[in-house]
Design a protein around this motif. Structure first.
Motif, PDB file in Angstrom:
ATOM      1  N   ARG A   3      39.962  50.831  33.056  1.00 16.54           N
ATOM      2  CA  ARG A   3      40.591  51.469  34.209  1.00 16.54           C
ATOM      3  C   ARG A   3      42.041  51.824  33.933  1.00 16.54           C
ATOM      4  NH1 ARG A   3      43.544  48.787  38.006  1.00 16.54           N
ATOM      5  NH2 ARG A   3      43.998  49.928  39.931  1.00 16.54           N
ATOM      6  N   THR A 186      36.033  48.665  46.860  1.00 12.18           N
ATOM      7  CA  THR A 186      36.181  48.479  45.422  1.00 12.18           C
ATOM      8  C   THR A 186      34.838  47.998  44.879  1.00 12.18           C
ATOM      9  OG1 THR A 186      38.535  47.936  45.602  1.00 12.18           O
ATOM     10  CG2 THR A 186      37.392  47.221  43.609  1.00 12.18           C
ATOM     11  N   ARG A 188      33.964  47.281  41.838  1.00 17.21           N
ATOM     12  CA  ARG A 188      34.157  46.221  40.857  1.00 17.21           C
ATOM     13  C   ARG A 188      35.654  46.123  40.614  1.00 17.21           C
ATOM     14  NH1 ARG A 188      30.805  47.116  35.471  1.00 17.21           N
ATOM     15  NH2 ARG A 188      32.740  48.141  34.790  1.00 17.21           N
ATOM     16  N   ASP A 189      36.155  44.946  40.306  1.00 15.30           N
ATOM     17  CA  ASP A 189      37.603  44.754  40.222  1.00 15.30           C
ATOM     18  C   ASP A 189      38.282  45.742  39.279  1.00 15.30           C
ATOM     19  OD1 ASP A 189      37.495  42.738  42.044  1.00 15.30           O
ATOM     20  OD2 ASP A 189      37.610  41.096  40.593  1.00 15.30           O
ATOM     21  N   ASP A 190      37.648  46.023  38.129  1.00 21.92           N
ATOM     22  CA  ASP A 190      38.283  46.920  37.165  1.00 21.92           C
ATOM     23  C   ASP A 190      38.142  48.388  37.552  1.00 21.92           C
ATOM     24  OD1 ASP A 190      35.513  46.752  36.664  1.00 21.92           O
ATOM     25  OD2 ASP A 190      35.775  47.523  34.638  1.00 21.92           O
ATOM     26  N   LYS A 192      39.050  49.449  40.724  1.00 24.71           N
ATOM     27  CA  LYS A 192      39.877  49.639  41.919  1.00 24.71           C
ATOM     28  C   LYS A 192      40.695  50.926  41.828  1.00 24.71           C
ATOM     29  CE  LYS A 192      43.273  47.266  44.825  1.00 24.71           C
ATOM     30  NZ  LYS A 192      44.112  46.052  45.001  1.00 24.71           N
TER      31      LYS A 192
END
Length: 500
Positions: A3, A186, A188-190, A192
């Motif tokens: 990301r 979101t 997935r966290d990566d 965002k």
């Protein structure tokens, strides 16, 4: 997915959306021009500003099918004016989510603005603060692409949740019953704040495919989200000279993108739209590129070339032996900026230089062939049960030449036989403008006409919005039911029907 690398490479595109000063603001002159034109032509009310929330019961004329039971979710720009100023382009307005509840012979409606960061901060300030697609504003700096998120293009029910979509940023989750804004999604966290387009596609297994693009990055983000909402795969594909990509097609094996011949010229003094320069004509004209990605690996398989055209929307795609075939509405020339005239009160140049086309990609020969399906049109769609498989019916909207429309207003609903080219069509009366219509199958449908064609139309003569229901097997006979609201709701771009 890296990301950080993607967002760093996106700095040109993000900066172009409003980070730097020196801009042509939304202005009072555009507002004055529009309102003067509106007094002369009530049909322009379709693009008028909307204030406040909407709620009401529709008056039904005709007979609503007993088996048409569910919610028709729609989304489109609703706020174009604030602080005495008006945006320069139709795509700029803040999103108003709409919910049509259908069942038991009754229809009710509600509409609510999506409370994005942009909408909330500008409402408090009493004026526009952030740049949009076609209007450059430099009153407040952006922190990410979601600072500018208008959430104004599609409304997607998925996995028991509801998402307002805008192609430049995150999905915004809404309450499916009340349309109250919950917040940014979101996956997935990566991932965002990654761009997540407004045209995701459902796979027959219930999973969702989507992409994200920002011109100036040469990078396309790809997503595969399982039916339960978990990310199954994500990746990036490098595409040289990547510009605006609005939609795509999905077959059983491939993701297919059309890249129109624009070049992106980074100029912080211009709007995002104005930084797209058409290079599809004259000396050194570039082709339109067909980019094919392998679904199994999310890697580039092949790039084909077509004559230079612009595209917004796709129908369906399917693999046929050593080929892939897909539908798209292709426009001649640079049409990106033409819809901006609406904001000044000019009639929309709804595509007179377009055609619905089926394109065949031959992997062995390395060629792309075109077959014309229908003339000037937009908003192609198929029955959901044939997605990624061979289809023989394509829903389209077109502009009828009679009734004072002059071929410039979408007022005709069509269901086209892709084998014969014959169209089953119904044209509304003068003063009516139709929005996207979607095909809704009956339970256990046996064919592509075993169901309904459901949409919305604007009756500008009475300043009212009307839900329309056609029998998909007999479109020419006209709507089997019309559900008329006692008010005008904003014109929407896209939506989806969720059966009960």
């Amino acid at each position: 997915m890296d990301r950080r690398h993607f967002l760093a490479s996106s700095s040109i595109g993000l900066g172009a959306l409003g980070l730097a000063p020196g801009a042509a603001l939304a202005d009072a002159a555009t507002r004055a021009s529009f309102h003067a034109a509106l007094k002369r032509d009530s049909r322009l009310a379709v693009y008028a500003d909307t204030q406040g929330e909407l709620a009401g019961a529709a008056t039904v004329r005709g007979r609503l099918p007993a088996d048409l039971d569910g919610v028709f979710f729609r989304n489109g720009p609703g706020r174009f004016e604030l602080g005495g100023e008006r945006y320069h382009h139709w795509f700029d307005g803040d999103g108003m989510a709409q919910r049509w509840q259908i069942g038991g012979g009754k229809v009710s409606h509600c509409g609510s603005f999506v409370r994005t960061q942009k909408f909330t901060e500008e409402s408090k300030a009493g004026r526009f603060l952030y740049s949009t697609y076609g209007t450059k504003i430099d009153r407040s700096p952006m922190k990410s692409n979601d600072t500018l998120n208008a959430a104004n293009t599609n409304l997607l029910p998925f996995n028991g949740r509801l998402y307002a979509l805008w192609e430049g940023g995150s999905a915004t989750e809404l309450d499916p019953a009340t349309l109250a804004t919950i917040g940014l999604k979101t996956w997935r966290d990566d991932l965002k704040s990654m761009p997540f387009s407004a045209h995701p596609k459902r796979d027959p297994d219930g999973s969702l495919w989507n992409f994200g693009a920002l011109p100036g990055t040469d990078t396309l983000a790809l997503y595969h989200i399982g039916a339960a909402g978990a990310v199954l795969a994500a990746g990036m594909v490098n595409i040289a000279d990547l510009t605006m990509v609005h939609d795509f097609a999905v077959s059983a094996k491939h993701l297919i993108f059309l890249v129109p011949p624009y070049t992106f010229r980074n100029d912080a003094s211009k709007s995002f739209l104005d930084q797209h320069v058409w290079v599809g004509s004259g000396a050194g004209a570039r082709p339109m590129r067909v980019v094919v990605v392998d679904k199994a690996t999310l890697t580039l398989r092949r790039v084909f070339e077509l004559p230079p055209r612009m595209v917004f929307h796709f129908g369906n795609a399917f693999d046929d032996g050593a080929t892939t075939r897909f539908d798209a509405v292709l426009h001649e020339g640079d049409v990106l900026g033409e819809l901006g005239g609406i904001m000044r009160g000019e009639r929309a140049p709804v595509p007179g230089r377009s055609s619905a086309t089926q394109i065949t990609l031959d992997y062995a020969a390395g060629t792309a062939r075109e077959a014309r399906l229908f003339g000037a049109s937009e908003f192609p769609g198929v029955m959901p049960q044939v997605a990624t498989r061979r289809h023989r019916r394509l829903a389209l909207l077109s502009a009828g030449g009679a009734g004072g429309n002059g071929g410039r207003i979408l007022n005709t609903v069509n269901l086209v036989d892709t084998d014969s080219g014959k169209a089953d069509s119904y044209r509304f009366d003068a003063g009516w403008q139709v929005e996207e219509h979607v095909l809704v199958p009956r339970r256990n449908a046996r064919s592509e006409t075993d169901g309904y064609l459901v949409g919305v139309a604007q009756d500008s003569g009475r300043l009212q919005t009307v839900l329309t229901v056609f029998d998909a097997a007999h479109v020419k006979d006209g709507p089997v039911a019309l559900a008329r609201l006692p008010y005008r709701a904003p014109h929407c771009f896209h939506g989806n029907f969720l059966p009960s």
